[in-house]
Write an enzyme that holds these catalytic residues in place. Sequence first.
Site, PDB file in Angstrom:
ATOM      1  N   LYS A   7      15.256   4.392  25.587  1.00 34.89           N
ATOM      2  CA  LYS A   7      13.525   4.375  25.257  1.00 34.89           C
ATOM      3  C   LYS A   7      13.024   5.109  23.921  1.00 34.89           C
ATOM      4  CE  LYS A   7       8.617   4.872  26.414  1.00 34.89           C
ATOM      5  NZ  LYS A   7       8.282   4.497  27.623  1.00 34.89           N
TER       6      LYS A   7
ATOM      7  N   GLU B 210      22.327  12.613  27.120  1.00 34.46           N
ATOM      8  CA  GLU B 210      22.870  12.090  27.893  1.00 34.46           C
ATOM      9  C   GLU B 210      23.388  10.830  27.174  1.00 34.46           C
ATOM     10  OE1 GLU B 210      20.325  13.219  29.594  1.00 34.46           O
ATOM     11  OE2 GLU B 210      20.765  14.505  31.149  1.00 34.46           O
TER      12      GLU B 210
ATOM     13  N   GLY C 173      10.149   3.656  31.571  1.00 35.28           N
ATOM     14  CA  GLY C 173      11.744   3.703  31.682  1.00 35.28           C
ATOM     15  C   GLY C 173      11.901   2.894  33.221  1.00 35.28           C
ATOM     16  N   ARG C 174      11.150   3.475  34.420  1.00 36.09           N
ATOM     17  CA  ARG C 174      11.468   3.344  35.710  1.00 36.09           C
ATOM     18  C   ARG C 174      10.837   2.106  36.364  1.00 36.09           C
ATOM     19  NH1 ARG C 174       9.190   7.618  35.511  1.00 36.09           N
ATOM     20  NH2 ARG C 174       7.081   7.882  36.582  1.00 36.09           N
TER      21      ARG C 174
ATOM     22  N   GLU D  42      10.320   9.879  41.128  1.00 37.60           N
ATOM     23  CA  GLU D  42       9.265   9.981  39.579  1.00 37.60           C
ATOM     24  C   GLU D  42       8.129  10.177  39.913  1.00 37.60           C
ATOM     25  OE1 GLU D  42      12.141  10.582  35.812  1.00 37.60           O
ATOM     26  OE2 GLU D  42      11.639   8.658  35.683  1.00 37.60           O
TER      27      GLU D  42
ATOM     28  N   HIS E 103      26.564   3.394  61.749  1.00 38.62           N
ATOM     29  CA  HIS E 103      27.216   4.340  62.103  1.00 38.62           C
ATOM     30  C   HIS E 103      27.286   5.528  61.489  1.00 38.62           C
ATOM     31  CE1 HIS E 103      28.729  -0.026  63.964  1.00 38.62           C
ATOM     32  NE2 HIS E 103      28.146  -0.448  62.711  1.00 38.62           N
TER      33      HIS E 103
ATOM     34  N   LYS F 294      16.010  19.866  30.716  1.00 37.74           N
ATOM     35  CA  LYS F 294      15.965  19.423  29.594  1.00 37.74           C
ATOM     36  C   LYS F 294      16.685  20.735  28.755  1.00 37.74           C
ATOM     37  CE  LYS F 294      15.081  14.658  29.963  1.00 37.74           C
ATOM     38  NZ  LYS F 294      13.890  13.819  29.124  1.00 37.74           N
TER      39      LYS F 294
HETATM   40  C1  G6Q Z   1      11.537   7.348  33.867  1.00 33.06           C
HETATM   41  C2  G6Q Z   1      11.768   7.603  32.925  1.00 33.06           C
HETATM   42  C3  G6Q Z   1      13.167   8.536  32.773  1.00 33.06           C
HETATM   43  C4  G6Q Z   1      14.207   7.717  30.970  1.00 33.06           C
HETATM   44  C5  G6Q Z   1      15.374   8.416  31.193  1.00 33.06           C
HETATM   45  C6  G6Q Z   1      15.942   7.577  29.995  1.00 33.06           C
HETATM   46  O1  G6Q Z   1      10.650   6.400  33.917  1.00 33.06           O
HETATM   47  O2  G6Q Z   1      10.866   8.074  31.802  1.00 33.06           O
HETATM   48  O3  G6Q Z   1      14.229   8.160  34.005  1.00 33.06           O
HETATM   49  O4  G6Q Z   1      14.144   6.303  31.838  1.00 33.06           O
HETATM   50  O5  G6Q Z   1      15.352   9.348  30.767  1.00 33.06           O
HETATM   51  O6  G6Q Z   1      15.261   7.559  28.767  1.00 33.06           O
HETATM   52  P1  G6Q Z   1      15.302   6.798  27.814  1.00 33.06           P
HETATM   53  O7  G6Q Z   1      15.223   5.496  27.895  1.00 33.06           O
HETATM   54  O8  G6Q Z   1      14.573   7.918  26.160  1.00 33.06           O
HETATM   55  O9  G6Q Z   1      16.890   7.190  26.747  1.00 33.06           O
END
Ligand code: G6Q
Length: 547
Positions: free
Chosen positions: A214, A220, A275-276, A361, A392, A512
């Site tokens: 996003k 990463e 994001g989620r 989250e 199990h 971070k």
């Molecule tokens: C989700 C969070 C988080 C995000 C990641 C990746 O709700 O905001 O998990 O999706 O940190 O972020 P980017 O899509 O910006 O790389």
Amino acid sequence: MATADPTATTPLRERAAWRALEAHHAQLRNLHLRELFAEDPLRGERLAAEGAGLYLDYSKNRITDETLRLLIELARESGLAARTEAMFRGERINVSENRSVLHIALRMPKGTPLVVEGVDVAAQAHAVLERMAAFCERIRSGEWKGHTGKPIRNIINIGIGGSDLGPVMAYEALRHYTRRDLTFRFVSNVDSTDFAEATHDLAAEETLFIVASKTFTTLETMTNAHTARAWSLSALGEEAAIAKHFVALSTNADEVAAFGIDTDNMFGFWEWVGGRYSMGSAIGLSTMLAIGPGAFRDLLAGFHAMDEHFRTAPLERNLPALMGLLAVWYGDFFGAQTAGVMPYSQYLKRFPAYLQQLTMESNGKHVTLDGRRVDYDTGAVYWGEPGTNGQHSFYQLIHQGTKLIPVDLIGFAKNLNPIRDHHDILMSNVFAQAEALAFGKTEEDVRAEGTARAIVAHRVFEGNRPTNVILAQKLTPRTLGALVALYEHSVFTQGTVWSIDSFDQWGVELGKVLAKRIIPELESQDEPELDHDSSTNALIRRYRRLR
Ligand code: G6Q
């Protein structure tokens, strides 16, 4: 801020329904599910609800009609209806980020407008979906050629968190519907092993990277994306190859261009997609490539069906609201710290991991919307594994341990790979676990079996362990959409009762920032001057010595 019921501003523990629930809990907490079922022969049929193709049996919960009445009253006093409407209207209910929360707009039927702050966001979403569909057709048909003229056979999604877990989960869940001649991999971890293992047997000339981010600044993802770029260039030789082998899913066109991806090959979304909550947006490109645009539309239709159910069904029959309120009941009144989610479907093996982000989250917050520290428990720890495997390993603790763990059991009437009697065996376990957890096995029963006196106590099952059973006919794209939306809106219901912001995630920031400070201390050739705490300093020195 969103308009809401004025009583919602009353601190939670002072709301009338909360107080009534406290008193009610004191009365009911020792009541056993055995008694509740004995009292009402129709309980199992009565305490069930249906919506968007899902059937929810919530009869094996430690509730009476009075509990339900009070929980629904609590939802009313918490302003659930008004806050739901506020979300669907696009009000900025994510207060700490001053954003609308409009994942519901991603899955509205084509042609139904949703105008927010002067923009038809539903039409915007459909315009991107159409571009995605056209792109997917070109890849799937082989029309899109890589730099050396070969069609794309491998697709690697690079993303993390919300830009990874939804795509991975959906790919695994819908594998039955995927193109088997295309290989899909997902790289999220900055551990280089993730990239190395995902690419070691692939040819760069047949590989497409989807950089899903996003912000397009996530450490990463950008590290992996640059590695992917170097990997492609070392095989394909020329910068021009990038255009054929990289696409971006992002809200940040400037960063995408700066990375060297042509913005024609970028599929956008908007700040109002968290994001989620983004698997129905451009972030779902890998899903669409795997299952095709038609099936992706079915997935969105399933989401939408549950969105509409949540928005319109009375609370008494509203699946997400009921599940959300039950989560509050166990977390805040019974003190349950965790919740289990056990899908009895191998295809849903990543569903618990996906739900962990969605739930934890979203609702792992300790302050209210107006910044006061809460004086009640918020989001539970979610965890799970597909059944029957978990039975199990860890089910022992659920059955006979000292902790109360409400469990959701998810099953399907039809199997997508029917073989002999596997499916009846699988599903018998869903029903048996719910039955065993609820009713247990009494000391009398154990004795009557002739069990040696010394081990009777070991073999007693107290029961009274609550479960929800969620049943659907078959795992399809549509069912998956409905199932995800069920949990999304359950999370929303809980967050609304708790008056927290379920849509921000400030808790991921500090680590971070600190990592960014430590990176140069690890990378520098000269011994760095460290001024962390003594533990962090010692760990960094030891790492530098050992590596
Ligand atoms: C989700 C969070 C988080 C995000 C990641 C990746 O709700 O905001 O998990 O999706 O940190 O972020 P980017 O899509 O910006 O790389």
